[in-house]
Scaffold this active site. Structure first.
Site, PDB file in Angstrom:
ATOM      1  N   HIS A 234       1.285  -1.579   0.147  1.00 10.72           N
ATOM      2  CA  HIS A 234      -0.122  -0.126   0.225  1.00 10.72           C
ATOM      3  C   HIS A 234       0.846   1.317  -0.099  1.00 10.72           C
ATOM      4  CE1 HIS A 234      -2.812   3.337   1.899  1.00 10.72           C
ATOM      5  NE2 HIS A 234      -3.779   1.958   1.577  1.00 10.72           N
TER       6      HIS A 234
ATOM      7  N   GLN B 227      -4.298  -5.195   6.867  1.00  8.47           N
ATOM      8  CA  GLN B 227      -4.964  -6.307   6.059  1.00  8.47           C
ATOM      9  C   GLN B 227      -5.483  -7.512   7.081  1.00  8.47           C
ATOM     10  OE1 GLN B 227      -7.926  -5.637   4.037  1.00  8.47           O
ATOM     11  NE2 GLN B 227      -6.886  -3.573   3.215  1.00  8.47           N
TER      12      GLN B 227
ATOM     13  N   LYS C  55     -10.585  -0.913  10.029  1.00  6.87           N
ATOM     14  CA  LYS C  55     -10.462  -1.774   8.817  1.00  6.87           C
ATOM     15  C   LYS C  55     -11.719  -3.485  10.585  1.00  6.87           C
ATOM     16  CE  LYS C  55      -7.867  -0.617   5.896  1.00  6.87           C
ATOM     17  NZ  LYS C  55      -8.381   0.223   4.935  1.00  6.87           N
TER      18      LYS C  55
ATOM     19  N   CYS D   2      -4.591   2.336  -3.781  1.00  6.34           N
ATOM     20  CA  CYS D   2      -3.380   3.180  -3.143  1.00  6.34           C
ATOM     21  C   CYS D   2      -2.645   1.940  -3.135  1.00  6.34           C
ATOM     22  CB  CYS D   2      -3.828   3.486  -1.776  1.00  6.34           C
ATOM     23  SG  CYS D   2      -4.937   4.610  -1.552  1.00  6.34           S
TER      24      CYS D   2
HETATM   25  N1  7TS Z   1      -1.842  -0.427   4.923  1.00  4.58           N
HETATM   26  C1  7TS Z   1      -2.937  -1.147   3.990  1.00  4.58           C
HETATM   27  C2  7TS Z   1      -2.037  -2.779   3.673  1.00  4.58           C
HETATM   28  C3  7TS Z   1      -3.605  -0.967   3.535  1.00  4.58           C
HETATM   29  O1  7TS Z   1      -4.648  -1.321   2.982  1.00  4.58           O
HETATM   30  C4  7TS Z   1      -4.293   0.501   4.085  1.00  4.58           C
HETATM   31  C5  7TS Z   1      -6.075   0.751   4.128  1.00  4.58           C
HETATM   32  C6  7TS Z   1      -3.400   1.019   4.889  1.00  4.58           C
HETATM   33  C7  7TS Z   1      -1.809   0.787   5.204  1.00  4.58           C
HETATM   34  C8  7TS Z   1      -3.671   2.670   5.565  1.00  4.58           C
HETATM   35  O2  7TS Z   1      -4.690   2.756   6.631  1.00  4.58           O
HETATM   36  P1  7TS Z   1      -5.232   3.752   6.699  1.00  4.58           P
HETATM   37  O3  7TS Z   1      -5.924   3.543   8.414  1.00  4.58           O
HETATM   38  O4  7TS Z   1      -3.887   4.386   7.831  1.00  4.58           O
HETATM   39  O5  7TS Z   1      -5.753   4.247   5.911  1.00  4.58           O
HETATM   40  N2  7TS Z   1      -6.612   0.303   2.708  1.00  4.58           N
HETATM   41  C9  7TS Z   1      -7.665   0.562   2.228  1.00  4.58           C
HETATM   42  C10 7TS Z   1      -7.793  -0.093   0.815  1.00  4.58           C
HETATM   43  O6  7TS Z   1      -7.784  -1.010   0.890  1.00  4.58           O
HETATM   44  N3  7TS Z   1      -8.650   0.676   0.845  1.00  4.58           N
HETATM   45  O7  7TS Z   1      -9.476   1.537   1.764  1.00  4.58           O
HETATM   46  C11 7TS Z   1      -8.547   1.655   2.342  1.00  4.58           C
END
Ligand code: 7TS
Length: 414
Positions: free
Chosen positions: A131, A211, A234, A372
Site C-alpha cells: 500500500h 489488512q 478495519k 492505493c
Molecule cells: N496498509 C494497508 C495494507 C492498507 O490496506 C491500508 C488502507 C493502509 C495501510 C492505510 O491505512 P489507514 O487506516 O492509515 O488509511 N487500505 C485501504 C484500502 O484498501 N481501501 O481503502 C483503504
C-alpha cells in the site's frame, strides 16, 4: 458449483448481522450488500455504545486532571491500551502506542526510527505489493538522506518471490517493511520467513497489519517482528485510531517524533525531559473515545473468536472466487495460494469504475481503482481493478447478488 456441499462453520451470521445497525438499510432501493470491508469495516452496536457511553459518562482530558472525570477518562483510555496489548500479545503496554492509524504508525517509524539511522547508500527493503502508506514514507526518508528503496518482486499469482527477497537483503539494509496481507490482491505474505531471513542479517522488520488484524489472531511475541501497524476502522472499530506496536528496546532508543503536551515530563527553555513509553510518542490530546471504541471492537471480535471468523471468511472467499471466476470475461487479479478474504478482478470491456457504479445501483458496495497500491495493480498490466472484500457478517447470498450484478454489468457493455 454445488452450494449445498459447502459446510457452514458454526457462525450465526443472521444474529451477528443484527448487531450492525448500518447493514439493515437499503441503498438505491435494494438491501445493502457491503463488500468494501478492506477499506473500512462497519461498527457493531457494542462499539457505538462504548463510544457514546464514554462521551456521556467519562469524557475529559486524559493524564492531566485530578478531578473524577479526568480519572475516569484516563482509566478507560489506559484500559483500552491494556486490551490492545492482550489482543496482540505484546509483552508490555510500553510497546503499545496509539496513533491515528496504520499510516501514522508507519510514518512514526520512518521519522523516528529510520531517518536518524540512514546514511547515503543505505537500503530499505519493501515488496512490490505494498500500500502507498508502506512505500511513500520510505521514499521520503530516502529523499532526505540519500538512502535507496529496494523492492522485492512478486510472481504472476501475486506472491512474494522469497529467494529474490533474500538476495536483496544486504549489509546496507536498515529496515524491511512489508504488508502482512495485501489490500489490493489479498495475498497473505510469508511473514515468519520474512522475519527469520531479515533477523538472520540483523535487520529489523516492520509489518503493515492493516489488512491482517481483522482476519487472524495476532501474537507479537511469536511473530517476533520489531514493529507492527494497524488501524481501528478495519477492525470494526472507530476511524482516527490505530496502533503502533514496537519492540520496547527499539522504542526506548528512538527520539520522539512529534513534540507537545503529554509526551514530556518537564519543560524549560534550557531543555525538556521526555515522558516514558509509550507516552513519549503520543504528543497532544489523543483520540480517547476512539481508543475506548477500539477496545470494545476487540472485545466484540474476541467474543466471536478469530478462528471462527477466519473459517467463515475462508468459505466466503472460496465461494466468491469460484463463482466470480466462472463469469465469462472476468479475470481474478491475485491468485496466491494463501489469500485473505478479498477478490480483485477485471472484466473484459468494462472499466472497473463502471462496474462499481452499476453495482451501487444494485445496493452492492465494492471498491474500484488502484486501491492505493499502484505498483501492485500496474504489475498485472491493468490501471485498476474492482475489489470485493468480505467480513464475517457477509453471506453466500450476498455473493450471489454480487455475481448477478457483475454479470449484468458485463451484459450491459456487450
Ligand atoms: N496498509 C494497508 C495494507 C492498507 O490496506 C491500508 C488502507 C493502509 C495501510 C492505510 O491505512 P489507514 O487506516 O492509515 O488509511 N487500505 C485501504 C484500502 O484498501 N481501501 O481503502 C483503504
Amino acid at each position: 458449483m454445488n452450494r449445498a456441499t459447502l459446510a457452514d462453520p458454526p457462525l450465526d451470521v443472521a444474529r451477528l448481522r443484527a448487531d450492525f445497525p448500518i447493514l439493515a438499510q437499503t441503498i438505491n432501493g435494494r438491501p445493502l450488500v457491503y463488500l468494501d470491508n478492506g477499506a473500512s469495516s462497519q461498527r457493531p452496536r457494542a462499539v457505538i455504545d462504548a463510544e457514546r457511553r464514554y462521551a456521556e459518562e467519562m469524557h475529559a482530558n486524559v493524564h492531566r486532571g485530578v478531578h473524577t472525570l479526568s480519572q475516569r477518562a484516563t482509566d478507560a483510555f489506559e484500559a483500552a491500551r491494556e486490551r490492545v496489548r492482550r489482543f496482540i500479545n505484546a509483552r508490555s503496554i510500553r510497546e503499545v502506542v496509539f496513533t491515528r492509524g496504520t499510516t501514522e504508525s508507519i510514518n512514526l517509524v520512518a521519522n523516528s526510527f529510520l531517518r536518524p539511522r540512514l546514511k547515503p547508500g543505505d537500503e530499505i527493503l519493501i515488496s512490490w505489493l505494498e500500500h502507498h502508506a508502506n512505500i511513500v514514507p520510505w521514499q521520503m526518508a530516502c529523499e532526505a538522506t540519500g538512502a535507496v528503496l529496494k523492492v522485492a518482486p512478486i510472481n504472476r499469482q501475486g506472491e512474494l518471490d522469497l529467494d529474490a527477497f533474500q538476495a536483496l537483503l544486504s549489509d546496507r539494509t536498515k529496515l524491511v517493511a512489508t504488508a502482512h496481507v495485501s489490500n489490493a490482491l489479498g495475498t497473505v505474505m510469508p511473514v515468519r520467513e520474512i522475519v527469520t531471513l531479515a533477523h538472520a542479517r540483523g535487520v529489523p522488520v516492520l509489518l503493515d497489519g492493516a489488512q491482517a488484524v481483522p482476519h487472524f489472531a495476532l501474537d507479537m511475541q511469536a511473530l517476533d517482528c520489531d514493529f507492527y501497524a494497524f488501524s481501528g476502522h478495519k477492525l470494526y472499530g472507530p476511524d482516527g485510531i490505530g496502533v503502533l506496536y514496537g519492540r520496547e528496546s527499539l522504542l526506548e532508543a528512538m527520539p520522539p517524533w512529534q513534540g507537545g503536551g503529554d509526551m514530556i515530563l518537564s519543560v524549560s527553555f534550557t531543555g525538556t525531559t521526555y515522558n516514558q513509553l509509550p507516552f513519549k510518542f503520543e504528543a497532544g490530546t489523543p483520540h480517547m473515545s476512539g481508543a475506548v471504541g477500539l477496545a470494545a471492537a476487540i472485545d466484540y471480535v474476541d467474543g466471536i473468536g478469530l478462528g471462527r471468523i477466519a473459517a467463515w471468511e475462508r468459505m466466503l472467499l472460496d465461494y466468491a472466487s469460484e463463482r466470480l471466476s466462472a463469469i465469462d470475461g472476468l479475470t481474478v487479479i491475485g491468485t496466491a495460494k494463501d489469500k485473505a478474504s478479498l477478490v480483485s478482478f477485471v472484466l473484459d470491456g468494462v472499466h472497473p469504475h463502471d462496474i462499481g457504479t452499476i453495482l451501487d445501483q444494485q445496493g452492492v458496495a465494492i471498491r474500484t481503482g488502484h486501491h492505493c497500491a499502484m505498483p501492485a495493480i500496474e504489475f498485472f498490466g491493468v490501471p485498476a481493478t474492482a475489489r470485493a472484500s468480505f467480513a464475517f457478517y457477509n453471506t453466500r447470498e450476498e455473493i450471489d447478488v454480487l455475481v448477478d450484478a457483475v454479470t449484468a454489468a458485463r451484459d450491459m457493455f456487450r
